[in-house]
Design a protein around this motif. Sequence first.
Motif, PDB file in Angstrom:
ATOM      1  N   ALA A  47     -11.594  -1.841  -0.914  1.00 30.17           N
ATOM      2  CA  ALA A  47     -11.527  -3.084  -0.156  1.00 30.17           C
ATOM      3  C   ALA A  47     -12.259  -2.832   1.156  1.00 30.17           C
ATOM      4  O   ALA A  47     -11.766  -2.094   2.012  1.00 30.17           O
TER       5      ALA A  47
ATOM      6  N   LEU B  22      -1.694  -4.973   1.238  1.00 30.49           N
ATOM      7  CA  LEU B  22      -2.750  -5.167   2.226  1.00 30.49           C
ATOM      8  C   LEU B  22      -2.572  -6.452   3.021  1.00 30.49           C
ATOM      9  O   LEU B  22      -3.180  -6.616   4.088  1.00 30.49           O
ATOM     10  N   ASP B  23      -1.741  -7.355   2.515  1.00 30.25           N
ATOM     11  CA  ASP B  23      -1.477  -8.601   3.229  1.00 30.25           C
ATOM     12  C   ASP B  23      -0.437  -8.441   4.332  1.00 30.25           C
ATOM     13  O   ASP B  23      -0.106  -9.413   5.017  1.00 30.25           O
TER      14      ASP B  23
ATOM     15  N   ARG C 167      -9.700  -3.800   7.627  1.00 30.76           N
ATOM     16  CA  ARG C 167      -8.883  -2.977   6.745  1.00 30.76           C
ATOM     17  C   ARG C 167      -9.828  -2.380   5.706  1.00 30.76           C
ATOM     18  O   ARG C 167     -10.396  -3.106   4.901  1.00 30.76           O
TER      19      ARG C 167
ATOM     20  N   ALA D  65      -5.526  -2.825  -7.946  1.00 31.86           N
ATOM     21  CA  ALA D  65      -5.514  -4.052  -7.148  1.00 31.86           C
ATOM     22  C   ALA D  65      -4.140  -4.712  -7.197  1.00 31.86           C
ATOM     23  O   ALA D  65      -3.626  -5.186  -6.174  1.00 31.86           O
ATOM     24  N   ASP D  66      -3.537  -4.739  -8.379  1.00 32.16           N
ATOM     25  CA  ASP D  66      -2.198  -5.325  -8.504  1.00 32.16           C
ATOM     26  C   ASP D  66      -1.187  -4.593  -7.627  1.00 32.16           C
ATOM     27  O   ASP D  66      -0.263  -5.199  -7.072  1.00 32.16           O
TER      28      ASP D  66
ATOM     29  N   MET E 177       1.600   1.919   0.946  1.00 29.45           N
ATOM     30  CA  MET E 177       0.423   1.895   0.078  1.00 29.45           C
ATOM     31  C   MET E 177       0.251   3.233  -0.641  1.00 29.45           C
ATOM     32  O   MET E 177      -0.044   3.276  -1.840  1.00 29.45           O
TER      33      MET E 177
ATOM     34  N   TYR F 267     -10.885   1.784  -6.807  1.00 29.32           N
ATOM     35  CA  TYR F 267     -10.549   0.564  -6.082  1.00 29.32           C
ATOM     36  C   TYR F 267     -11.070   0.682  -4.657  1.00 29.32           C
ATOM     37  O   TYR F 267     -10.948   1.732  -4.020  1.00 29.32           O
TER      38      TYR F 267
ATOM     39  N   LEU G 288      -1.926  -2.604  -4.821  1.00 31.05           N
ATOM     40  CA  LEU G 288      -2.253  -2.461  -3.413  1.00 31.05           C
ATOM     41  C   LEU G 288      -2.478  -3.767  -2.670  1.00 31.05           C
ATOM     42  O   LEU G 288      -2.148  -3.871  -1.476  1.00 31.05           O
ATOM     43  N   GLU G 289      -3.046  -4.751  -3.324  1.00 34.12           N
ATOM     44  CA  GLU G 289      -3.449  -5.951  -2.587  1.00 34.12           C
ATOM     45  C   GLU G 289      -2.284  -6.717  -1.973  1.00 34.12           C
ATOM     46  O   GLU G 289      -2.416  -7.221  -0.844  1.00 34.12           O
ATOM     47  N   PRO G 290      -1.124  -6.809  -2.621  1.00 33.44           N
ATOM     48  CA  PRO G 290       0.000  -7.447  -1.917  1.00 33.44           C
ATOM     49  C   PRO G 290       0.393  -6.699  -0.642  1.00 33.44           C
ATOM     50  O   PRO G 290       0.793  -7.318   0.346  1.00 33.44           O
TER      51      PRO G 290
END
Length: 498
Positions: free
Chosen positions: A128, A103-104, A112, A96-97, A488, A126, A99-101
């Motif tokens: 989403a 994904l924004d 998504r 998450a640390d 990613m 993981y 990939l999530e930035p």
Amino acid sequence: MEQRRTWRLSAVSAVVGLVVAVASVFAAGPWDSGQRKAERARAAGSTATGGERHGGPSRAAPSASPVLAPLGTAAVAPSPDSGDDAVPRPTGAGLADALEPLLDDGALGRPRSVSVVDAATGRQVYGARADTQAVPASIIKLATGVAALSALGPDHRIRTTVVGPDGDGKAGDGDRIVLVGGGDPTLTAHPVKGADHPAGLRRLADRTAAALRKSGTESVRLGYDTSLYSGPDLHPIGPNENISPVTPLMIDEGRLDDSDHGPAPRSEDPAVDAARAFASMLRDRGIEVRGEPRPAKAGKSGKAAKGGKDGATALATVRSQPLSALVERMLTNSDNDIAEALARQTAIAAGEPASFDGAGRAVTARLRALRLPLSGARIADGSGLDRADHVSAALLAQVLVRAADPDHPELRPVLTGLPVAGFTGTLRGRYARDAVGRGVVRAKTGTLTGVNTLAGTVVDADGRLLVFAFMTNGTTDPQGAQRALDRMASALANCGCR
């Protein structure tokens, strides 16, 4: 400190990976009867337990693990969990640390859908909106390949046959012979050499002419049989440079130029063109062909057309490369014609009509038999050109997990056919400025207007084999969305993610 150590580890690995990737691509050639030479040689050195070794005193760690990805050897077995060669598992929080930035990124549309799975355990690490259904575009070809390999096996070859209409192997009914389409889109009118090359119409003409002369026949009428397929032959997208009319008889995928992949002008009637080319080749070999080729049925029972015991009734036959090679070619170049042909071969094996609808049902059934998560999924074609296709990232990630499973070696061409980032197929022109992902990420691409997807494999910085599926619909900046998905995938390669 941990991040700096991971970055240094990945940078060194990527550099070595580039060198090995280039060497492996040239050493293996594009396809070698469905198994890359470099990958096969490396697999022969695997331990008896099937676990790929990622460390130990004799190995040049830390670069060994990422190097395996471009070679395809990570497909031999997932990363081991125990023993001297155990590889640390990533965590959901760590992924998450990473990939999530990313994904924004505003270039990504909605929804998504993301799934990252540990290949060794088959568990999603993981996700989403991983179960959200989205238009997959060409990454649906992963499902097509797995279904075909599961139904028919990697050694299956598609036959193109010439028979007499009475099915006895002799030229009867006024010396009419019938060219029977078996569904091989790689049948070529160009000269071919060697047993491992695609089937050649010239070779079929050689064999047919020899058989006719042996029987004392020097003059024939030619028919052609396309009855193997049913339903419409035009894809729902209509006439298009990305796919020919879907017919069981064609040469060079119905292309009207000298290309062998990518968009090209296409024949409006590939079967007629193939039959005319065959008639011309017979004439060149001293056989008179009277009149124009006409539609016909192969024998009273049509066994030759329907995949029966045509070996006993054929005047001449040629066969495609093994299915394993066709799957690799389909995935490397995102070949839509091969994809639709393989979906129909799956339908024939299942006893379904060889149509878009029958193929969709057959592929779905094979995936269900592999216990894949199909809830809400709809498979409308084999190529992904149809926007009626709807699947989840979770499903496609699990398709790749099955292909990596040592218990399913027949599915491995789905992994060895994946393009290598920056080097082969549809990823050749990507990752040019990405030293982490280039040569390490292996993935199938998917692109339609407003749709960008990517699904494949990566070995992370700790040496763990991960599979991933990234899907986004509703994009308005296709290049930006593509770059976002590539970042990613590279983040997974750069990440120990613990």
